[in-house]
Design a protein around this motif. Structure first.
Motif, PDB file in Angstrom:
ATOM      1  N   HIS A   1       0.823  -1.207   0.000  1.00 46.95           N
ATOM      2  CA  HIS A   1       0.000   0.000   0.000  1.00 46.95           C
ATOM      3  C   HIS A   1       0.856   1.255   0.000  1.00 46.95           C
ATOM      4  N   THR A   2       0.339   2.326  -0.559  1.00 48.76           N
ATOM      5  CA  THR A   2       1.067   3.598  -0.620  1.00 48.76           C
ATOM      6  C   THR A   2       1.090   4.322   0.719  1.00 48.76           C
ATOM      7  N   GLY A   3       0.176   3.959   1.621  1.00 46.23           N
ATOM      8  CA  GLY A   3      -0.028   4.731   2.845  1.00 46.23           C
ATOM      9  C   GLY A   3      -1.131   5.741   2.605  1.00 46.23           C
ATOM     10  N   ALA A   4      -1.632   6.338   3.674  1.00 43.94           N
ATOM     11  CA  ALA A   4      -2.770   7.233   3.533  1.00 43.94           C
ATOM     12  C   ALA A   4      -2.799   8.251   4.674  1.00 43.94           C
ATOM     13  N   VAL A   5      -3.718   9.190   4.520  1.00 41.19           N
ATOM     14  CA  VAL A   5      -3.985  10.192   5.552  1.00 41.19           C
ATOM     15  C   VAL A   5      -5.491  10.276   5.756  1.00 41.19           C
ATOM     16  N   ALA A   6      -5.888  10.709   6.945  1.00 40.10           N
ATOM     17  CA  ALA A   6      -7.296  10.980   7.225  1.00 40.10           C
ATOM     18  C   ALA A   6      -7.358  12.223   8.096  1.00 40.10           C
ATOM     19  N   ILE A   7      -8.507  12.888   8.052  1.00 44.25           N
ATOM     20  CA  ILE A   7      -8.642  14.164   8.734  1.00 44.25           C
ATOM     21  C   ILE A   7      -9.880  14.174   9.610  1.00 44.25           C
ATOM     22  N   VAL A   8      -9.688  14.510  10.894  1.00 47.21           N
ATOM     23  CA  VAL A   8     -10.805  14.815  11.773  1.00 47.21           C
ATOM     24  C   VAL A   8     -10.934  16.332  11.732  1.00 47.21           C
ATOM     25  N   ALA A   9     -11.888  16.821  10.932  1.00 49.17           N
ATOM     26  CA  ALA A   9     -12.151  18.257  10.851  1.00 49.17           C
ATOM     27  C   ALA A   9     -13.185  18.582  11.920  1.00 49.17           C
ATOM     28  N   LEU A  10     -12.824  19.468  12.824  1.00 51.04           N
ATOM     29  CA  LEU A  10     -13.674  19.782  13.970  1.00 51.04           C
ATOM     30  C   LEU A  10     -13.988  21.276  13.954  1.00 51.04           C
TER      31      LEU A  10
ATOM     32  N   LEU B   1      -1.402   8.456   0.042  1.00 53.03           N
ATOM     33  CA  LEU B   1      -0.101   9.117  -0.099  1.00 53.03           C
ATOM     34  C   LEU B   1       0.468   8.647  -1.437  1.00 53.03           C
ATOM     35  N   ASP B   2      -0.089   9.176  -2.510  1.00 59.56           N
ATOM     36  CA  ASP B   2       0.264   8.679  -3.838  1.00 59.56           C
ATOM     37  C   ASP B   2       0.977   9.716  -4.708  1.00 59.56           C
ATOM     38  N   ILE B   3       1.446  10.797  -4.096  1.00 60.53           N
ATOM     39  CA  ILE B   3       2.229  11.795  -4.820  1.00 60.53           C
ATOM     40  C   ILE B   3       3.655  11.726  -4.279  1.00 60.53           C
ATOM     41  N   ALA B   4       4.592  11.412  -5.129  1.00 57.42           N
ATOM     42  CA  ALA B   4       5.987  11.235  -4.711  1.00 57.42           C
ATOM     43  C   ALA B   4       6.495  12.459  -3.959  1.00 57.42           C
ATOM     44  N   GLY B   5       7.073  12.222  -2.780  1.00 56.62           N
ATOM     45  CA  GLY B   5       7.685  13.283  -1.993  1.00 56.62           C
ATOM     46  C   GLY B   5       6.716  14.115  -1.165  1.00 56.62           C
ATOM     47  N   GLU B   6       5.419  13.879  -1.295  1.00 56.58           N
ATOM     48  CA  GLU B   6       4.449  14.670  -0.530  1.00 56.58           C
ATOM     49  C   GLU B   6       4.427  14.199   0.923  1.00 56.58           C
ATOM     50  N   GLU B   7       4.578  15.119   1.841  1.00 55.42           N
ATOM     51  CA  GLU B   7       4.525  14.819   3.267  1.00 55.42           C
ATOM     52  C   GLU B   7       3.083  14.537   3.680  1.00 55.42           C
ATOM     53  N   PRO B   8       2.877  13.703   4.707  1.00 55.75           N
ATOM     54  CA  PRO B   8       1.515  13.403   5.148  1.00 55.75           C
ATOM     55  C   PRO B   8       0.660  14.630   5.459  1.00 55.75           C
ATOM     56  N   LEU B   9       1.223  15.657   6.098  1.00 54.05           N
ATOM     57  CA  LEU B   9       0.426  16.842   6.413  1.00 54.05           C
ATOM     58  C   LEU B   9      -0.050  17.541   5.142  1.00 54.05           C
ATOM     59  N   GLU B  10       0.821  17.646   4.153  1.00 57.40           N
ATOM     60  CA  GLU B  10       0.419  18.267   2.886  1.00 57.40           C
ATOM     61  C   GLU B  10      -0.649  17.443   2.193  1.00 57.40           C
ATOM     62  N   ALA B  11      -0.526  16.117   2.255  1.00 58.10           N
ATOM     63  CA  ALA B  11      -1.552  15.247   1.667  1.00 58.10           C
ATOM     64  C   ALA B  11      -2.882  15.435   2.390  1.00 58.10           C
ATOM     65  N   ALA B  12      -2.849  15.587   3.705  1.00 62.04           N
ATOM     66  CA  ALA B  12      -4.074  15.806   4.473  1.00 62.04           C
ATOM     67  C   ALA B  12      -4.736  17.119   4.057  1.00 62.04           C
ATOM     68  N   ARG B  13      -3.950  18.171   3.900  1.00 66.39           N
ATOM     69  CA  ARG B  13      -4.504  19.455   3.444  1.00 66.39           C
ATOM     70  C   ARG B  13      -5.157  19.300   2.068  1.00 66.39           C
ATOM     71  N   ARG B  14      -4.466  18.591   1.181  1.00 64.77           N
ATOM     72  CA  ARG B  14      -4.983  18.378  -0.174  1.00 64.77           C
ATOM     73  C   ARG B  14      -6.282  17.580  -0.134  1.00 64.77           C
ATOM     74  N   GLU B  15      -6.304  16.513   0.658  1.00 61.15           N
ATOM     75  CA  GLU B  15      -7.488  15.649   0.705  1.00 61.15           C
ATOM     76  C   GLU B  15      -8.697  16.349   1.324  1.00 61.15           C
ATOM     77  N   LEU B  16      -8.487  17.180   2.342  1.00 61.51           N
ATOM     78  CA  LEU B  16      -9.611  17.901   2.927  1.00 61.51           C
ATOM     79  C   LEU B  16     -10.232  18.833   1.887  1.00 61.51           C
ATOM     80  N   ALA B  17      -9.401  19.476   1.092  1.00 60.30           N
ATOM     81  CA  ALA B  17      -9.909  20.353   0.029  1.00 60.30           C
ATOM     82  C   ALA B  17     -10.601  19.547  -1.072  1.00 60.30           C
ATOM     83  N   GLU B  18      -9.992  18.426  -1.473  1.00 57.67           N
ATOM     84  CA  GLU B  18     -10.552  17.630  -2.574  1.00 57.67           C
ATOM     85  C   GLU B  18     -11.855  16.932  -2.190  1.00 57.67           C
TER      86      GLU B  18
END
Length: 195
Positions: free
Chosen positions: A52-61, A89-106
Motif C-alpha cells: 500500500h502507498t499509505g494514507a492520511v485521514a482528517i478529523v475536521a472539527l 499518499l500517492d504523490i511522490a515526496g508529498e509529506e503526510p500533512l500536505e496530503a491531508a490538506r490536499r485531501e480535505l480540500a478535494e
C-alpha cells in the motif's frame, strides 16, 4: 506530576527477518499484491499482502465540536459507510500533512487554519502494510475552489455531526469504519485531556 509507569515506553518493535523472495503477483491501478517467502525461526513462511502507498485521514472539527463525516459507497463491503475525509499518499515526496490538506480540500471543499497530528495506525497489519496518519484540523472554512468528483466520490454525502454522537455511534456498532472509529475516539480523548 504524574507517576511514571513501566508501560510509559510501550511500543511496537521493529523486526526484519530475512526475505528470501518477494514477488509481485498482481499489479493494480491503486496498489499491488506481493508474495513473500521469509526465513522465520527454524523454517520459512510464505505471506501474501497488499503493498500500500499509505494514507492520511482528517478529523475536521468546528467550533461547536462537530466532526465532518462523509458517506460514500465502498464496493468490498457493499455499504455506504461513514468515513473521515481521507486519501492516499500517492504523490511522490508529498509529506503526510500536505496530503491531508490536499485531501480535505478535494473531498470536502474545506481548508483549516490549525493542524496537529492525532494518531498513526497500521490499518490491517496481517493483510497489508498501509500506515495511515490521522490529523486533527480546526479553524475550518470553505476552500477557495470546489473540486469536481467522479465515481463513488460523485455522490459523497457530507454531514457535520456532534463529536459525542459520532463516538456513541462507533461504540454502539452503528458506524464500523476503523479509521473513523480511531479518529473520533482519539479526538474525544484529546479534548477531554485539554479540559
Amino acid at each position: 506530576m504524574p507517576e511514571s509507569s513501566p508501560f510509559d515506553e510501550l511500543r511496537d518493535e521493529p523486526f526484519a527477518p530475512e526475505v528470501v523472495s518477494s514477488d509481485l503477483v498482481f499489479q493494480g491501478a491503486v496498489w499491488d499484491v506481493r508474495d513473500d517467502r521469509v526465513r522465520y525461526g527454524d523454517g520459512e513462511i510464505r505471506r501474501q499482502y497488499v503493498a500500500h502507498t499509505g494514507a492520511v485521514a482528517i478529523v475536521a472539527l468546528d467550533e461547536q465540536e462537530r466532526v465532518l463525516l462523509i458517506q460514500q459507497y465502498r464496493h468490498p463491503i457493499r455499504h455506504r459507510d461513514w468515513e473521515l475525509p481521507a486519501g492516499l499518499l500517492d504523490i511522490a515526496g508529498e509529506e503526510p500533512l500536505e496530503a491531508a490538506r490536499r485531501e480535505l480540500a478535494e473531498e470536502a471543499d474545506l481548508v483549516a487554519a490549525h493542524w496537529e497530528p492525532l494518531v498513526s495506525s497500521w490499518t490491517t497489519p496481517g493483510g497489508n502494510d498501509e500506515l495511515i496518519h490521522v490529523f486533527l484540523a480546526t479553524g475550518v472554512s470553505a476552500a477557495p475552489a470546489v473540486h469536481a468528483r467522479e465515481d463513488e466520490e460523485a455522490d459523497i454525502r457530507v454531514e457535520w455531526v456532534p463529536l459525542d454522537a459520532a463516538v456513541d455511534a462507533v461504540l454502539a456498532g452503528r458506524m464500523r469504519n476503523g479509521i473513523l472509529s480511531l479518529g473520533v475516539l482519539a479526538t474525544s480523548l484529546r479534548l477531554r485531556d485539554r479540559s
